[in-house]
Design an enzyme around this catalytic site. Sequence first.
Site, mmCIF file in Angstrom:
data_model
loop_
_atom_site.group_PDB
_atom_site.id
_atom_site.type_symbol
_atom_site.label_atom_id
_atom_site.label_comp_id
_atom_site.label_asym_id
_atom_site.label_seq_id
_atom_site.Cartn_x
_atom_site.Cartn_y
_atom_site.Cartn_z
ATOM 1 N N GLU A 1 -31.447 -8.137 -33.503
ATOM 2 C CA GLU A 1 -30.568 -7.157 -32.791
ATOM 3 C C GLU A 1 -30.685 -5.726 -33.266
ATOM 4 O O GLU A 1 -30.059 -5.344 -34.328
ATOM 5 C CB GLU A 1 -29.233 -7.765 -33.352
ATOM 6 C CG GLU A 1 -27.987 -7.304 -32.749
ATOM 7 C CD GLU A 1 -27.654 -5.919 -33.231
ATOM 8 O OE1 GLU A 1 -28.093 -4.826 -32.644
ATOM 9 O OE2 GLU A 1 -26.536 -5.720 -34.005
ATOM 10 N N GLU B 1 -31.154 5.387 -33.261
ATOM 11 C CA GLU B 1 -31.811 4.719 -34.662
ATOM 12 C C GLU B 1 -33.177 4.251 -34.075
ATOM 13 O O GLU B 1 -34.031 4.163 -35.288
ATOM 14 C CB GLU B 1 -30.988 3.346 -35.044
ATOM 15 C CG GLU B 1 -29.654 3.549 -35.499
ATOM 16 C CD GLU B 1 -29.091 2.182 -36.031
ATOM 17 O OE1 GLU B 1 -27.873 2.254 -35.817
ATOM 18 O OE2 GLU B 1 -29.733 1.600 -36.616
#
Length: 418
Positions: A195, A204
């Site tokens: 995930e 990110e």
Amino acid sequence: MQTEDEDEASCEEYVARSDFTGSSTDQLSFSRGDRLLVHAKPSSEWWWAELQGVIGYVPASYMSQDAAGEEEEDPSIEDPWQDEEYFGNYGTLRLHLEMLSDKSRTEAYRQVILSNSASLSSKRVMDLGCGTGIISLFCAQLARPSMVYAVEASSMAEYTRQLVKQNGYDEVVTVLQGRAEEIELPEQVDVLVSEWMGNCLLFEFMVESVLLARDRWLRDGGTMWPSSAALTFVPCQADSYYAEKMAFWERPYGLDFTPLQPLAQQEFFTKPKFSHIIEPCDCLAAPCDVISLDMYTLQVGDLEEMKGQFHFCVEKSGVFHGFTAWFTVCFESLEAGGATVELNTGPNSGPTHWKQTLFMLDRPVSVCAGDSISGTIVLQRNPVWRRHMTVTLHWTIKGSTDNPDNSQAGTKSFPMWR
Ligand SMILES: N=C(N)NC/C=C/[C@H]1O[C@@H](n2cnc3c(N)ncnc32)[C@H](O)[C@@H]1O
């Protein structure tokens, strides 16, 4: 008021760490290595600088103090992935609680394991960035894999090991602490599940770790979960956000504060707004996928710059304040022809902790049904801060036949975050 030479005296010379394209007329564009004269530092993020006689805002994070001709390595750049801070955050419960409390997200992964439980028998699984190990625990609880390698770089890994033992799955789940691109597995795996999705899908850039692990540990013909991902875009109204951040200055307490509106635009509308909740009625057109990722063929190099196009037909008259983005990921079945599970983080699906991302234009535009909004989106990965990117939008509004003069073009770059 500073005199010319005082002004010169207070100027400092900086070297540009990398290229930057200004997103509005008051932002300077420059190339890596350019020497800029910084006149003022009105905020920690934007400085007032001069390049070859042109003055404008520059992003402070791109400025490096030049010492004796070489660029002095800024210590913070030693960690362009900011891993210290990143994995430090994931070593606490706050983010894991937020993710575990996100039912849409967590139930989607549970559904993937449940609907593939038979096919998972005797399979080897890698759970990349397992956090508290929830996906690995679902595998052990709902299926009979031969082994699940739960990889977690943060200090949470030691607790994850306890959770595995606490639930009696230590025969099936092995927790490995370390970065997925650095740890050694004893064998290749049949399924790589993770995930990894960040705000606007990619923020990110954990996806880079997933691709490196795929290339190293997923056997030929193995399965990627998610198998595909798409970034979705829509032109939208954002009345309440606009009122809260911009209209507010028109008449607070019977006074005219409009001279502050340029500052408000710079401070509140330069970066995207994470955790925005768009209502379906705020959408001015049918959403469209602007970026699609195939997790089997996507390469790390592709992440540097991703481009997409959009063409919207305005379905209802309103105020075009900006664009909203969200993502959808799909999990293909382990058995050919089996049902695909989908996790959609858009306004017509269950709420998630990602919510949506709002990109505000500098100035709202009234649009009518029948107008069109076409353009491009470019996700430019930050050359220095590897978890960050800049989203640059170009758009053209064309008036419909009965509103022909409503034609205008615009462009804006949104740093996320540096
Ligand atoms: N979905 C988002 N945005 N983040 C939720 C997932 C983040 C979790 O994955 C871990 N993680 C991230 N990158 C790596 C890596 N390269 N190797 C091992 N563990 C990693 C973090 O420490 C969090 O626990």
